[in-house]
Design a protein around this motif. Sequence first.
Motif, PDB file in Angstrom:
ATOM      1  N   GLU A   1     -24.894 -35.211  33.314  1.00 57.57           N
ATOM      2  CA  GLU A   1     -25.044 -36.630  33.628  1.00 57.57           C
ATOM      3  C   GLU A   1     -23.713 -37.200  34.099  1.00 57.57           C
ATOM      4  OE1 GLU A   1     -25.672 -39.134  30.210  1.00 57.57           O
ATOM      5  OE2 GLU A   1     -24.639 -37.728  28.888  1.00 57.57           O
ATOM      6  N   SER A   2     -23.780 -38.422  34.642  1.00 58.50           N
ATOM      7  CA  SER A   2     -22.584 -39.180  34.988  1.00 58.50           C
ATOM      8  C   SER A   2     -22.473 -40.360  34.050  1.00 58.50           C
ATOM      9  CB  SER A   2     -22.647 -39.657  36.440  1.00 58.50           C
ATOM     10  OG  SER A   2     -22.601 -38.570  37.333  1.00 58.50           O
ATOM     11  N   ALA A   3     -21.242 -40.786  33.802  1.00 55.00           N
ATOM     12  CA  ALA A   3     -21.006 -41.893  32.882  1.00 55.00           C
ATOM     13  C   ALA A   3     -19.934 -42.801  33.466  1.00 55.00           C
ATOM     14  CB  ALA A   3     -20.566 -41.378  31.512  1.00 55.00           C
ATOM     15  N   GLY A   4     -20.011 -44.087  33.121  1.00 54.20           N
ATOM     16  CA  GLY A   4     -19.015 -45.034  33.598  1.00 54.20           C
ATOM     17  C   GLY A   4     -19.415 -45.678  34.905  1.00 54.20           C
ATOM     18  N   ASN A   5     -18.421 -46.051  35.689  1.00 54.31           N
ATOM     19  CA  ASN A   5     -18.648 -46.767  36.941  1.00 54.31           C
ATOM     20  C   ASN A   5     -18.892 -45.764  38.064  1.00 54.31           C
ATOM     21  OD1 ASN A   5     -18.698 -48.453  39.125  1.00 54.31           O
ATOM     22  ND2 ASN A   5     -16.691 -49.362  38.785  1.00 54.31           N
ATOM     23  N   SER A   6     -20.152 -45.406  38.276  1.00 58.19           N
ATOM     24  CA  SER A   6     -20.487 -44.373  39.257  1.00 58.19           C
ATOM     25  C   SER A   6     -20.302 -44.847  40.690  1.00 58.19           C
ATOM     26  CB  SER A   6     -21.929 -43.905  39.055  1.00 58.19           C
ATOM     27  OG  SER A   6     -22.828 -45.000  39.159  1.00 58.19           O
ATOM     28  N   ALA A   7     -20.050 -46.129  40.889  1.00 58.67           N
ATOM     29  CA  ALA A   7     -19.807 -46.632  42.248  1.00 58.67           C
ATOM     30  C   ALA A   7     -18.409 -46.285  42.733  1.00 58.67           C
ATOM     31  CB  ALA A   7     -20.012 -48.150  42.289  1.00 58.67           C
ATOM     32  N   ARG A   8     -17.502 -45.989  41.816  1.00 61.48           N
ATOM     33  CA  ARG A   8     -16.128 -45.653  42.191  1.00 61.48           C
ATOM     34  C   ARG A   8     -16.027 -44.148  42.418  1.00 61.48           C
ATOM     35  NH1 ARG A   8     -11.434 -47.595  38.525  1.00 61.48           N
ATOM     36  NH2 ARG A   8     -10.312 -46.940  40.411  1.00 61.48           N
ATOM     37  N   VAL A   9     -15.750 -43.755  43.654  1.00 63.33           N
ATOM     38  CA  VAL A   9     -15.634 -42.341  44.004  1.00 63.33           C
ATOM     39  C   VAL A   9     -14.446 -42.170  44.935  1.00 63.33           C
ATOM     40  CG1 VAL A   9     -16.736 -40.349  45.058  1.00 63.33           C
ATOM     41  CG2 VAL A   9     -18.124 -41.989  43.780  1.00 63.33           C
ATOM     42  N   HIS A  10     -13.469 -41.399  44.516  1.00 61.64           N
ATOM     43  CA  HIS A  10     -12.320 -41.109  45.366  1.00 61.64           C
ATOM     44  C   HIS A  10     -12.690 -39.961  46.303  1.00 61.64           C
ATOM     45  CE1 HIS A  10      -8.286 -39.905  46.619  1.00 61.64           C
ATOM     46  NE2 HIS A  10      -7.844 -41.066  46.150  1.00 61.64           N
TER      47      HIS A  10
END
Length: 326
Positions: free
Chosen positions: A294-303
Amino acid sequence: MIVPQFWAEGRIQEHVAGKQITVRRYGWSDESPVAAQAHADQRTREAFERIAAGEQLNRRERKLAYNGAEGVPIREEIVERQGDTVITRNSYGARCLNTPDVLFVDIDFDEPLRGSVFGFALVPALIAGIVGGWTARTWLGGLIAAIVVFAVAYRIGLARKRGEASGNPAPEKRAAERIGRFVHQHPDWHLRIYRTPAGLRVLAMHDVFSPADMAVADCFHALGVDKVYARMCRNQNCFRARLSAKPWRIGIGEHLRPRPGVWPVSPEKLPLRDAWVARYEKAAEGHAACQYLESAGNSARVHPNALAVQELHDERTRAHSGLPIA
């Protein structure tokens, strides 16, 4: 992060104040073997002069691949390069991803055994032998108890030495709770979480980091990262993730040949190594190194750097394949 293509060893043997001093140091280069030798000679001369002046330094540098290396570049076979990311083959044959700035966090459910497996099993066996002999009032009873306990403890120690999970759900629960607390305290972070055979792997997607950053040290501490992994990240100035199965988990009991498998190996021994690697890669095809959870936290932020590494990592580990992890 430095993962050199070429390696060489320099050697100086001279007399100083009536005593013979021999100093050896390794050198490296991505340009050529000649450049690697020049670097080795330079490092050897510098070390020799410091030793001759009275400084207490090791006269010979140990040939180490990754674990335990004191800041010397990663000494492993380069399998592939993708931009700044380098895929190498480690000392037991698995492929590993090395990245200078994309944060990987490995969390083992059980603390790996650092000492001897024999020593780990001997103490409880001695205690069991004494107690068993006293209870049975015969040395034979004590001997049987010691043998049984030693066999059980040895198997447990061997599993811990190899980093295998014990099956106890408590460490997994604690690891998940630590991740949850960390995300709650850092809501701007974006983490991808993977299951490995012995724990969890966390990949930070929102930003890039230097291994020396305080934020990395805080993250390692909060998530309970293995101390050896944390030290190696600082020493080697990189983050690291295993991409393929551990050999002993896929039925390959023989070590990577030749032994030790520290790169580079002599040309006449390459066929032996290549044969082992071919057999290993064939067996590894049916396994994944980790499984995406799974992903956790602010998934909109992607470097973008993290995204490129994540895509490479997920493809090479077969994280979405559904294959058994090893």
